[in-house]
Design a protein around this motif. Structure first.
Motif, PDB file in Angstrom:
ATOM      1  N   SER A 175       1.686  -1.561  -6.403  1.00  0.00           N
ATOM      2  CA  SER A 175       1.249  -2.898  -6.789  1.00  0.00           C
ATOM      3  C   SER A 175       0.356  -2.822  -8.024  1.00  0.00           C
ATOM      4  CB  SER A 175       0.473  -3.561  -5.651  1.00  0.00           C
ATOM      5  OG  SER A 175       1.266  -3.671  -4.490  1.00  0.00           O
ATOM      6  N   MET A 183      -2.588  -9.786   0.003  1.00  0.00           N
ATOM      7  CA  MET A 183      -2.026 -10.815  -0.860  1.00  0.00           C
ATOM      8  C   MET A 183      -2.258 -12.180  -0.196  1.00  0.00           C
ATOM      9  SD  MET A 183      -0.746  -9.117  -3.409  1.00  0.00           S
ATOM     10  CE  MET A 183      -0.362  -7.407  -3.794  1.00  0.00           C
ATOM     11  N   ALA A 209       2.905  -4.116   0.393  1.00  0.00           N
ATOM     12  CA  ALA A 209       1.623  -4.537  -0.177  1.00  0.00           C
ATOM     13  C   ALA A 209       0.887  -5.385   0.841  1.00  0.00           C
ATOM     14  CB  ALA A 209       1.847  -5.326  -1.464  1.00  0.00           C
ATOM     15  N   TRP A 246       0.955 -10.679  -8.740  1.00  0.00           N
ATOM     16  CA  TRP A 246       1.074  -9.221  -8.682  1.00  0.00           C
ATOM     17  C   TRP A 246       2.529  -8.814  -8.866  1.00  0.00           C
ATOM     18  CZ3 TRP A 246      -2.778  -5.461  -7.702  1.00  0.00           C
ATOM     19  CH2 TRP A 246      -4.068  -5.982  -7.517  1.00  0.00           C
ATOM     20  N   ARG A 247       2.700  -7.628  -9.418  1.00  0.00           N
ATOM     21  CA  ARG A 247       4.019  -7.022  -9.562  1.00  0.00           C
ATOM     22  C   ARG A 247       4.073  -5.784  -8.672  1.00  0.00           C
ATOM     23  NH1 ARG A 247       6.691  -2.879 -12.277  1.00  0.00           N
ATOM     24  NH2 ARG A 247       8.699  -3.416 -13.244  1.00  0.00           N
ATOM     25  N   ILE A 248       5.129  -5.680  -7.865  1.00  0.00           N
ATOM     26  CA  ILE A 248       5.303  -4.547  -6.953  1.00  0.00           C
ATOM     27  C   ILE A 248       6.577  -3.812  -7.364  1.00  0.00           C
ATOM     28  CG2 ILE A 248       5.526  -3.825  -4.542  1.00  0.00           C
ATOM     29  CD1 ILE A 248       4.364  -6.606  -3.787  1.00  0.00           C
TER      30      ILE A 248
END
Length: 344
Positions: free
Chosen positions: A133, A93, A90, A125-127
């Motif tokens: 993402s 960020m 990602a 955020w969740r990956i």
């Protein structure tokens, strides 16, 4: 004969500087010299017949990441030697501390922390394990420290309002403790107590019931506190100051006594431990920046992963290091299983 003798370290993120000890490298004509990561050349910083300094390239392919590296000069090519290039998961960020990995799902949580007092559209955020993402939270200002307890509950510190938050399964954000100063680092011990680092100099202990007490005092930090527990039961702390290359990792006893544990790092930030008690810290050592590995007795240290802008790390349950730079999240398979006191 052109031969690679040693690569230090043996893994890196794009832009990380590595040292290659070699034999027979002809550096007389730079135009005829290359260091290939898979099939992608890196940028040579300096070279001599027995040593080459090179940065890990940005545009490596999926095949390049695990292929290793080799030298080329004066029409000769060395055999390949193992080297791992981290996978970009990602970008865009803004983590300022360790990411965390949910051991049940393998999902990674990280932040867009932003400037203090500035609200961003998505703050956490969740990956997924596949690298997808998705927005997770938008209502925590300046999220900094992250931790997951043995029930899978996510905790977050906010350096904006000095609050420790708990996130419910329905993504409701509930204050657990307030008035924690400039709350940055966060760690959980075996009993479920949470420890919050106030960069003004206090480490707070917060019980599972939200009771707050000062646990230890350190010098104020110019950036943040970063906290992690070791299998030995002690809390370890980094706090970037203006001490140059002589900064410390501190060890805090269960009784709150503070002592330097390892001295000699440049700007140490995020840290984690493996199950054997080795420490891994984002810092500089002898001019090399990245993840530094330190033995459990604090006597030996060596570069483990090269990376110029790394601020935090964690390990998933598959042996991968999850790395946070100022703007990116990377993953690299290093064969290390991290120590998690919440599940010890």
């Amino acid at each position: 004969m052109l031969e690679v003798l040693q690569v230090r370290p043996q893994a890196g993120v794009p832009g990380g500087l590595i040292i290659i000890d070699c034999r027979g490298f002809d550096a007389s004509d730079y135009a005829d010299c290359e260091v290939l990561f898979g099939e992608t050349p890196g940028r040579i910083v300096s070279a001599s017949p027995d040593r080459v300094l090179v940065t890990v390239p940005d545009d490596v392919t999926k095949a390049d990441r695990l292929t290793g590296l080799q030298l080329m000069s004066a029409g000769r090519t060395s055999p390949r030697i193992p080297f791992l290039v981290a996978e970009l998961l990602a970008e865009n960020m803004h983590p300022v501390a360790n990411p965390v990995c949910d051991p049940e799902t393998g999902a990674i949580f990280t932040t867009i922390s932003g400037s203090r007092g500035k609200k961003v559209e998505v703050s956490v955020w969740r990956i997924s394990q596949e690298g997808q993402s998705t927005p997770f939270l938008d209502n925590v200002m300046n999220p900094t420290g992250l931790a997951i307890d043995r029930e899978g509950t996510l905790y977050i510190t906010s350096r904006h309002d000095g609050t420790l938050y708990r996130v419910s399964p329905f993504r409701e954000v509930v204050p657990v403790a307030e008035n924690l100063g400039i709350a940055t680092g966060l760690a959980i011990d075996r009993m479920g107590n949470l420890f919050v680092g106030d960069r003004q100099g206090t480490i707070y202990r917060v019980t599972p019931f939200g009771e707050v007490s000062p646990h230890a005092r350190l010098e104020p930090s110019m950036a943040a506190y970063h906290l992690a527990f070791s299998p030995d039961g002690h809390l370890y702390v980094t706090a970037p100051t203006l001490a140059g290359t002589r900064e410390s990792i501190y060890r805090v006893t269960p009784g709150g006594e503070v002592e330097p544990w390892f001295v000699g790092l440049g700007r140490p930030q995020g840290l984690a431990f493996d199950r054997a008690g080795n420490a891994y810290v984002c810092a500089s050592l002898n001019g090399l920046r990245g993840v530094i590995k330190i033995t459990p007795d604090g006597q030996e240290a060596e570069p483990f992963i090269a990376g110029a802008r790394l601020v935090g790390l964690t390990f998933d349950n598959r042996g991968n290091a999850i790395l946070a730079s100022n703007h990116e999240i990377y993953r690299v398979p290093v064969g290390v299983i991290g120590y998690d006191p919440a599940r010890a």
